[in-house]
Design a protein around this motif. Structure first.
Motif, PDB file in Angstrom:
ATOM      1  N   LEU A  46      12.431  22.074  39.972  1.00 35.46           N
ATOM      2  CA  LEU A  46      11.172  22.112  39.219  1.00 35.46           C
ATOM      3  C   LEU A  46      11.373  21.715  37.759  1.00 35.46           C
ATOM      4  N   LEU A  47      12.377  22.306  37.117  1.00 40.61           N
ATOM      5  CA  LEU A  47      12.593  22.065  35.687  1.00 40.61           C
ATOM      6  C   LEU A  47      13.019  20.630  35.402  1.00 40.61           C
ATOM      7  N   ALA A  48      13.659  19.970  36.370  1.00 41.88           N
ATOM      8  CA  ALA A  48      14.138  18.595  36.163  1.00 41.88           C
ATOM      9  C   ALA A  48      12.994  17.617  35.924  1.00 41.88           C
ATOM     10  N   VAL A  49      11.812  17.931  36.460  1.00 41.88           N
ATOM     11  CA  VAL A  49      10.686  16.987  36.332  1.00 41.88           C
ATOM     12  C   VAL A  49       9.462  17.625  35.672  1.00 41.88           C
ATOM     13  N   LEU A  50       9.588  18.889  35.213  1.00 40.10           N
ATOM     14  CA  LEU A  50       8.420  19.610  34.696  1.00 40.10           C
ATOM     15  C   LEU A  50       7.739  18.868  33.552  1.00 40.10           C
ATOM     16  N   GLU A  51       8.501  18.326  32.603  1.00 40.40           N
ATOM     17  CA  GLU A  51       7.892  17.628  31.470  1.00 40.40           C
ATOM     18  C   GLU A  51       7.123  16.393  31.920  1.00 40.40           C
ATOM     19  N   ASN A  52       7.676  15.652  32.872  1.00 39.66           N
ATOM     20  CA  ASN A  52       6.971  14.479  33.400  1.00 39.66           C
ATOM     21  C   ASN A  52       5.692  14.881  34.117  1.00 39.66           C
ATOM     22  N   VAL A  53       5.751  16.008  34.831  1.00 43.99           N
ATOM     23  CA  VAL A  53       4.562  16.500  35.531  1.00 43.99           C
ATOM     24  C   VAL A  53       3.479  16.865  34.524  1.00 43.99           C
ATOM     25  N   LYS A  54       3.869  17.530  33.442  1.00 42.67           N
ATOM     26  CA  LYS A  54       2.889  17.903  32.414  1.00 42.67           C
ATOM     27  C   LYS A  54       2.285  16.665  31.753  1.00 42.67           C
ATOM     28  N   GLN A  55       3.110  15.642  31.520  1.00 44.89           N
ATOM     29  CA  GLN A  55       2.621  14.412  30.899  1.00 44.89           C
ATOM     30  C   GLN A  55       1.660  13.658  31.808  1.00 44.89           C
ATOM     31  N   SER A  56       1.818  13.833  33.127  1.00 50.83           N
ATOM     32  CA  SER A  56       0.926  13.138  34.070  1.00 50.83           C
ATOM     33  C   SER A  56      -0.491  13.692  34.026  1.00 50.83           C
ATOM     34  N   LYS A  57      -0.643  14.921  33.492  1.00 49.49           N
ATOM     35  CA  LYS A  57      -1.957  15.561  33.351  1.00 49.49           C
ATOM     36  C   LYS A  57      -2.672  15.722  34.694  1.00 49.49           C
ATOM     37  N   GLU A  58      -1.877  15.994  35.742  1.00 47.80           N
ATOM     38  CA  GLU A  58      -2.430  16.333  37.060  1.00 47.80           C
ATOM     39  C   GLU A  58      -2.459  17.862  37.160  1.00 47.80           C
ATOM     40  N   PRO A  59      -3.596  18.498  36.868  1.00 44.53           N
ATOM     41  CA  PRO A  59      -3.619  19.960  36.736  1.00 44.53           C
ATOM     42  C   PRO A  59      -3.170  20.713  37.985  1.00 44.53           C
ATOM     43  N   LEU A  89       2.975   4.066  36.903  1.00 47.94           N
ATOM     44  CA  LEU A  89       3.629   4.582  35.700  1.00 47.94           C
ATOM     45  C   LEU A  89       2.826   5.708  35.054  1.00 47.94           C
ATOM     46  N   GLN A  90       1.681   6.045  35.705  1.00 47.38           N
ATOM     47  CA  GLN A  90       0.775   7.090  35.228  1.00 47.38           C
ATOM     48  C   GLN A  90       0.156   6.739  33.876  1.00 47.38           C
ATOM     49  N   LYS A  91       0.012   5.429  33.616  1.00 46.32           N
ATOM     50  CA  LYS A  91      -0.697   4.948  32.426  1.00 46.32           C
ATOM     51  C   LYS A  91      -2.152   4.701  32.839  1.00 46.32           C
ATOM     52  N   TYR A  92      -2.902   5.780  33.043  1.00 48.26           N
ATOM     53  CA  TYR A  92      -4.220   5.664  33.650  1.00 48.26           C
ATOM     54  C   TYR A  92      -5.239   4.994  32.723  1.00 48.26           C
ATOM     55  N   HIS A  93      -5.192   5.317  31.447  1.00 45.61           N
ATOM     56  CA  HIS A  93      -6.111   4.672  30.506  1.00 45.61           C
ATOM     57  C   HIS A  93      -5.813   3.171  30.423  1.00 45.61           C
ATOM     58  N   ALA A  94      -4.528   2.818  30.372  1.00 40.51           N
ATOM     59  CA  ALA A  94      -4.153   1.399  30.331  1.00 40.51           C
ATOM     60  C   ALA A  94      -4.614   0.688  31.595  1.00 40.51           C
ATOM     61  N   SER A  95      -4.450   1.343  32.746  1.00 39.30           N
ATOM     62  CA  SER A  95      -4.881   0.747  34.004  1.00 39.30           C
ATOM     63  C   SER A  95      -6.389   0.511  34.014  1.00 39.30           C
ATOM     64  N   LEU A  96      -7.162   1.476  33.500  1.00 40.01           N
ATOM     65  CA  LEU A  96      -8.625   1.297  33.439  1.00 40.01           C
ATOM     66  C   LEU A  96      -9.015   0.146  32.518  1.00 40.01           C
ATOM     67  N   GLU A  97      -8.321   0.007  31.409  1.00 38.77           N
ATOM     68  CA  GLU A  97      -8.594  -1.126  30.507  1.00 38.77           C
ATOM     69  C   GLU A  97      -8.347  -2.447  31.223  1.00 38.77           C
ATOM     70  N   ILE A  98      -7.255  -2.523  31.987  1.00 37.11           N
ATOM     71  CA  ILE A  98      -6.942  -3.738  32.741  1.00 37.11           C
ATOM     72  C   ILE A  98      -8.048  -4.026  33.757  1.00 37.11           C
ATOM     73  N   LEU A  99      -8.504  -2.993  34.460  1.00 38.14           N
ATOM     74  CA  LEU A  99      -9.546  -3.165  35.475  1.00 38.14           C
ATOM     75  C   LEU A  99     -10.877  -3.578  34.853  1.00 38.14           C
ATOM     76  N   GLU A 100     -11.199  -3.021  33.695  1.00 34.01           N
ATOM     77  CA  GLU A 100     -12.441  -3.414  33.007  1.00 34.01           C
ATOM     78  C   GLU A 100     -12.365  -4.860  32.542  1.00 34.01           C
ATOM     79  N   GLN A 101     -11.185  -5.303  32.087  1.00 39.35           N
ATOM     80  CA  GLN A 101     -10.996  -6.714  31.739  1.00 39.35           C
ATOM     81  C   GLN A 101     -11.189  -7.596  32.972  1.00 39.35           C
ATOM     82  N   ALA A 102     -10.679  -7.115  34.106  1.00 39.18           N
ATOM     83  CA  ALA A 102     -10.823  -7.872  35.353  1.00 39.18           C
ATOM     84  C   ALA A 102     -12.289  -8.004  35.747  1.00 39.18           C
ATOM     85  N   MET A 103     -13.043  -6.900  35.649  1.00 42.96           N
ATOM     86  CA  MET A 103     -14.472  -6.954  35.984  1.00 42.96           C
ATOM     87  C   MET A 103     -15.192  -7.985  35.128  1.00 42.96           C
ATOM     88  N   SER A 104     -14.898  -7.967  33.829  1.00 45.75           N
ATOM     89  CA  SER A 104     -15.527  -8.910  32.908  1.00 45.75           C
ATOM     90  C   SER A 104     -15.119 -10.347  33.217  1.00 45.75           C
TER      91      SER A 104
END
Length: 648
Positions: free
Chosen positions: A319-332, A103-118
């Motif tokens: 391109l335009l159909a998904v451009l906003e989603n691409v920008k939100q993904s922050k994949e430069p 879902l490209q929720k990368y910060h949320a995914s990292l929080e989940i993984l850090e909880q798992a490590m702990s």
């Protein structure tokens, strides 16, 4: 409890999943959804987590309904304290983080993984494979949020654990992630090195998915470096292996492979091959349009294919159909590809205003990426150097402890003599190792700086070429089209943009440098600064002997960059009225001195000056060419930058 499912069948199905059964069809999935309802109703949480994990894997990799599975796992989290099966808890965290990643929720995914490590740390030995995989996912997601050093650390930790467990496939996946990370940050040699085990072991493993992904990653890096032959080689290798895939992720990787092939073949005008793989990609994507991650690559591939067929309208539509989603993904890199292709499409359709807007977006982002990757590469090189230094210190400490242990074992009558001998031996060894350590440090640091600076110069040259030859020419075409239509358009913005691009290109890589040489380039630089700034610039360059010939040619560009940075610092920070560049020759060395009459600074207190990126880069370049570099500054009197280089 629904009457159509006997309790015995429910228990048997749960045991089958525990034994390794996977859900691979809709009929089984619907049955297990009923089983999950039964387990929750009876508050049988040990059975519920087993079923929940199996359904999650099916939803992620087959249904690709990532939003639904993410919400389901999020709601299930409250029941974890009631569950004692640590293996299933580990699988739950991995599935939960995976859903967030798709879902490209990368910060949320990292929080989940850090909880798992702990959560898993106290019992890590019993879930060591899952524990390593959590580090692998943390490495992948840290790279998504541009945390290079943290990501490299996670990947290397995962690889280390996988190797200890002799889990070859997982080790290779970890290396593939590490190589992709390094490549995305311009560390292409390091990326190739990390990928080497994958290609070496490709014929010794059954699961070829990791080899396919390694070839796709290598093809993308080759595209970035404008290496057409290498780009085609890796795409064709990925296609050869694609049909041998058998894992749960085979459909996702097949889509990515077809998208990569469609895109690359279209870029190289191999339209028959591009069209062939486009059809395959469209068929694979049926029913799986809900994945934002896959739609990015799918849309870019379709757009590039349409552009190659001169179908600019449909290319823009994809391109335009998904451009906003691409920008939100922050994949430069993805955003960059979209902006550049949009600019090309609009130019071909005559919409020059939109074309110029997307070209400017492209230029701005590319410059930002270059600055960001340069900073991260510098930080990475420094971290590697510090690790080498720490390893050497630990080695010395171990030898010291070993010597002390040996001394304590000597017989009592030899304590005094033995102690003196050991201290003497240790002193000699310590002195020798200190000198060796110092030399090793210097060699490492010099090698790091040389590699880093070479990489930066190559990228500067590549970007400068792109700006001057491609974008600059396109802007001239746009300007000429305005003028040819006899419209009273204000083309000043285009003129200013062209001038800005030429200035940026010149700063990145002075295209005349190879022709006119170091000394004339310095003279020209002083002349330009004198004409375009309020500071009085002058130069005194010794013409009695050919200074350029007394320096190795490989050092010329480094010298120019150091002097260029020093002059820029005068303009930005000194508040000087005058500045001079003096170049003179001694018997065995050549001096380059930049002197201004500005406000100066107090060196010991100005840690921000000494530790700035520009200052560290100048010192690094000086070290790389074996030169001495010294800055002397007096408040209200000015600053002197002195570069002294041995003659060849």
């Amino acid at each position: 409890m629904p009457s159509q499912i006997p309790i015995e069948q429910f228990r048997l199905s749960v045991e089958e999943i525990k034994s390794g059964k996977v859900i691979d069809n809709e009929g089984d999935a619907r049955s297990f959804e009923e089983y999950l309802s039964i387990a929750k109703k009876n508050e049988d949480w040990e059975a519920a987590i087993v079923i929940q994990n199996a359904l999650a894997n099916y939803d992620i990799y087959y249904r690709m309904n990532h939003k639904a599975v993410y919400d389901s796992l999020k709601n299930f989290k409250q029941h974890l304290p009631k569950i004692h099966n640590i293996q299933q808890v580990a699988k739950y965290y991995i599935a939960y983080a995976e859903a967030a990643t798709y879902l490209q929720k990368y910060h949320a995914s990292l929080e989940i993984l850090e909880q798992a490590m702990s959560h898993l740390e106290p019992k890590r030995d019993s879930v060591i494979s899952a524990y390593a995989y959590i580090y692998l996912k943390a490495g992948e997601n840290s790279s998504k949020i541009n945390s290079l050093i943290a990501s490299v650390t996670y990947f290397k930790k995962a690889s280390e654990i996988f190797l200890q467990q002799k889990d070859t496939i997982s080790f290779l996946w970890s290396q593939n992630g590490l190589s992709r990370l390094l490549g995305n940050n311009g560390l292409f040699n390091e990326a190739d090195e990390a990928r080497t085990p994958i290609f070496l072991w490709s014929d010794k493993i059954d699961e070829v998915e990791v080899v396919v992904m390694a070839h796709i990653t290598a093809a993308i890096e080759a595209t970035t470096q404008h290496q057409s032959d290498k780009e085609l080689y890796h795409v064709r290798q990925a296609l050869l292996l694609k049909d041998q895939m058998t894992s749960n992720a085979k459909n996702i990787i097949a889509i990515l492979t077809s998208a990569c092939a469609t895109y690359v073949f279209a870029r190289q005008n191999l339209l028959d091959e591009s069209d062939h793989h486009l059809k395959k990609m469209i068929a694979l994507m049926e029913g799986e349009q809900g994945s934002t991650f896959l739609k990015t690559y799918y849309s870019l591939a379709r757009a590039q294919n349409a552009f190659a067929h001169k179908d600019y309208k449909n290319s823009n539509g994809y391109l335009l159909a998904v451009l906003e989603n691409v920008k939100q993904s922050k994949e430069p890199e993805n955003i960059l590809a979209f902006e550049y292709l949009l600019a090309q499409n609009y130019q071909e359709t005559g919409d020059l205003g939109s074309s110029l807007m997307h070209y400017k977006n492209y230029i701005k982002l590319k410059d930002s990426i270059e600055k960001s990757t340069s900073r991260k590469r510098f930080a990475y090189v420094q971290s590697q150097f510090e690790m080498q230094k720490k390893d050497l210190e630990i080695s010395e400490q171990k030898q010291y402890i070993s010597l002390l242990g040996a001394k304590n074992k000597l017989k009592s009558q030899w304590i005094l003599i033995g102690g003196i001998c050991l201290v003497s031996i240790f002193s000699v060894i310590y002195l020798l190792r200190s000198r060796a350590f110092q030399k090793h440090n210097q060699r490492l640091q010099k090698a790091f700086y040389e590699n880093m600076l070479l990489s930066i110069e190559k990228e500067r040259e590549s970007i400068a070429g792109d700006l001057h030859d491609s974008i600059g020419q396109n802007l001239l075409i746009i300007k000429n089209k305005f003028l040819s239509k006899d419209e009273n358009e204000d083309v000043s913005i285009v003129d200013n943009t062209i001038k800005g691009i030429r200035d940026i290109s010149q700063d990145l890589h002075p295209y005349k440098f190879e022709k006119i040489g170091l000394i004339q380039s310095l003279k020209d630089t002083i002349k330009v600064l004198q004409e375009n700034t309020v500071i009085f610039f002058s130069e005194q360059i010794d013409q009695k002997e050919n200074i350029g010939r007394n320096l190795c040619k490989e050092k010329h560009l480094h010298v120019f960059r150091i002097i260029q940075e020093a002059l820029n610092n005068v303009i930005k920070h000194s508040e000087a009225k005058a500045c001079s560049l003096v170049v003179n020759s001694e018997v065995d060395a050549i001096n380059f001195i930049v002197k201004d009459n500005g406000k100066g600074f107090v060196s010991p207190k100005r840690t921000d000056v000494n530790n700035s990126l520009g200052m560290r880069t100048m010192r690094g370049r000086a070290m790389a060419i074996g030169a001495s570099f010294k800055i002397t500054s007096i408040v209200n009197e000015g600053t002197i930058v002195h570069l002294k280089i041995p003659k060849k």
